[in-house]
Design an enzyme around this catalytic site. Structure first.
Site, PDB file in Angstrom:
ATOM      1  N   ASN A   1     -36.535 -30.821  50.015  1.00 18.49           N
ATOM      2  CA  ASN A   1     -36.400 -29.463  49.487  1.00 18.49           C
ATOM      3  C   ASN A   1     -35.140 -29.428  48.622  1.00 18.49           C
ATOM      4  OD1 ASN A   1     -36.045 -26.744  49.054  1.00 18.49           O
ATOM      5  ND2 ASN A   1     -35.761 -26.203  51.222  1.00 18.49           N
ATOM      6  N   TRP A   2     -35.344 -29.434  47.311  1.00 15.91           N
ATOM      7  CA  TRP A   2     -34.183 -29.491  46.391  1.00 15.91           C
ATOM      8  C   TRP A   2     -33.468 -28.147  46.310  1.00 15.91           C
ATOM      9  CZ3 TRP A   2     -35.818 -32.661  41.378  1.00 15.91           C
ATOM     10  CH2 TRP A   2     -36.225 -33.947  41.771  1.00 15.91           C
ATOM     11  N   LYS A   3     -34.085 -27.084  46.819  1.00 12.16           N
ATOM     12  CA  LYS A   3     -33.522 -25.731  46.726  1.00 12.16           C
ATOM     13  C   LYS A   3     -33.189 -25.412  45.265  1.00 12.16           C
ATOM     14  CE  LYS A   3     -32.180 -26.132  51.499  1.00 12.16           C
ATOM     15  NZ  LYS A   3     -31.292 -25.753  52.598  1.00 12.16           N
TER      16      LYS A   3
ATOM     17  N   HIS B   1     -39.042 -20.323  54.799  1.00 14.93           N
ATOM     18  CA  HIS B   1     -37.733 -20.962  54.961  1.00 14.93           C
ATOM     19  C   HIS B   1     -36.708 -19.906  55.352  1.00 14.93           C
ATOM     20  CE1 HIS B   1     -34.024 -23.067  54.072  1.00 14.93           C
ATOM     21  NE2 HIS B   1     -34.724 -24.189  54.133  1.00 14.93           N
TER      22      HIS B   1
ATOM     23  N   GLY C   1     -33.015 -31.183  53.103  1.00 16.85           N
ATOM     24  CA  GLY C   1     -32.371 -30.424  52.033  1.00 16.85           C
ATOM     25  C   GLY C   1     -31.374 -31.302  51.295  1.00 16.85           C
ATOM     26  N   GLY C   2     -30.105 -31.153  51.644  1.00 22.56           N
ATOM     27  CA  GLY C   2     -29.022 -31.849  50.950  1.00 22.56           C
ATOM     28  C   GLY C   2     -29.267 -33.331  50.686  1.00 22.56           C
TER      29      GLY C   2
ATOM     30  N   GLU D   1     -33.770 -19.399  54.487  1.00 23.89           N
ATOM     31  CA  GLU D   1     -33.024 -18.796  53.371  1.00 23.89           C
ATOM     32  C   GLU D   1     -33.840 -17.674  52.733  1.00 23.89           C
ATOM     33  OE1 GLU D   1     -32.110 -22.455  51.313  1.00 23.89           O
ATOM     34  OE2 GLU D   1     -30.795 -23.009  52.970  1.00 23.89           O
TER      35      GLU D   1
ATOM     36  N   GLY E   1     -27.791 -27.129  56.358  1.00 27.43           N
ATOM     37  CA  GLY E   1     -26.684 -27.227  55.416  1.00 27.43           C
ATOM     38  C   GLY E   1     -25.309 -27.175  56.069  1.00 27.43           C
TER      39      GLY E   1
ATOM     40  N   GLU F   1     -36.774 -25.661  61.920  1.00 29.43           N
ATOM     41  CA  GLU F   1     -35.472 -25.721  61.265  1.00 29.43           C
ATOM     42  C   GLU F   1     -34.519 -24.741  61.937  1.00 29.43           C
ATOM     43  OE1 GLU F   1     -35.870 -27.515  57.107  1.00 29.43           O
ATOM     44  OE2 GLU F   1     -35.971 -25.356  56.897  1.00 29.43           O
TER      45      GLU F   1
ATOM     46  N   SER G   1     -29.809 -30.558  58.433  1.00 27.65           N
ATOM     47  CA  SER G   1     -28.837 -31.655  58.381  1.00 27.65           C
ATOM     48  C   SER G   1     -29.422 -32.994  58.843  1.00 27.65           C
ATOM     49  CB  SER G   1     -27.569 -31.302  59.162  1.00 27.65           C
ATOM     50  OG  SER G   1     -26.977 -30.134  58.612  1.00 27.65           O
TER      51      SER G   1
END
Ligand code: PGA
Length: 248
Positions: A9-11, A93, A232-233, A95, A171, A165, A211
């Site tokens: 997930n590049w966000k 998600h 993610g990251g 977010e 993150g 999640e 993470s």
């Protein structure tokens, strides 16, 4: 045997140049027996899809509209995604839930649009730290999961992937311990069984997100009910993402 899946997930990261380069460097990231899905921002979906042509890496969106079409300025429909050859969409998600006010009902409506358009849905569920500390882990996850599953015809079950999640792990560099993750995943599997029966619960993949990185992926993926990761990251660095894919 459940599908093994690693989704990135590049966000809201990467410009045109960076997205091109990252997609290019992922071409060799495929591993036998692992479905790899890359979810860049909407604007780069076709670019990334083209860059990944002739690999078995799939592309996914990070959101879609809850409407079919029409006067919804700024929205992207599930049908648009499907017609561009995009196979997956991340929905629910945390977010989107916390920053854009997405409710379980909205997530359900988006999910139905996506499934009807032929997309596979990666449905994210997870508790905040306050909810976990208040002993509400099961209640929160059950509501988020069952509201979608119980209102979605069973014929779509093969197109649904769950992602656990924990919000406090996203993150933050804090990862759920393998025990915490496994416990939540096993619980989610009982929820799938409640909605669709035991057989379906044993085939529906449940990914871990929060993470997850090249160092902890191996231990997490070795847990019974963890079928891969939503990253993610670490999905923004080809080397790290590649190492996660090869953690199975
Ligand atoms: P993270 O994000 O890997 O950066 O924690 C995971 C996610 O939000 O899907």
């Amino acid at each position: 045997m459940r599908r093994k899946i690693v989704a990135g997930n590049w966000k809201m990261n990467t410009n045109y140049e960076e997205a091109s380069r990252l997609a290019e460097s992922l071409r060799s990231a495929a591993a036998d027996g692992v479905q790899v899905i890359v979810c860049p921002p909407f604007l780069w979906l076709s670019l990334v899809k083209n860059k990944l042509e002739n690999t078995n890496i799939e592309t996914g969106a990070q959101n879609c509209s809850d409407h079919v079409k029409g006067a919804f300025t700024g929205e992207v429909s599930a049908e648009m995604l499907a017609s561009a050859g995009i196979g997956y969409v991340i929905l629910g998600h945390s977010e989107r839930r916390s920053m854009f006010g997405e409710t379980d009902q909205l997530v359900l409506q988006k999910s139905l649009q996506a499934l009807q358009a032929g997309l596979q849905v990666i449905l994210c569920v997870g508790e905040t730290l306050e909810e976990r500390q208040a002993g509400k882990l099961h209640e929160v996850i059950a509501h988020q999961t069952l509201h979608v599953l119980k209102n979605t015809p069973e014929s779509y079950a093969n197109s649904i992937i769950l992602a656990y999640e924990p919000v406090w792990a996203i993150g933050t560099g804090l990862t759920a311990t393998p025990e915490q993750a496994q416990e939540a995943h096993a619980f989610i599997r009982t929820l799938i069984a409640e909605a669709y029966g035991k057989e379906t619960s044993e085939t529906m993949p449940i990914l871990y997100g929060g993470s997850c990185n090249a160092t902890n992926a191996k231990t997490l993926f070795s847990c019974n009910d963890i079928d891969g990761g939503l990253i993610g990251g670490a999905s923004l660095k080809a080397e790290d993402f590649n190492a996660i894919i090869h953690s199975f």
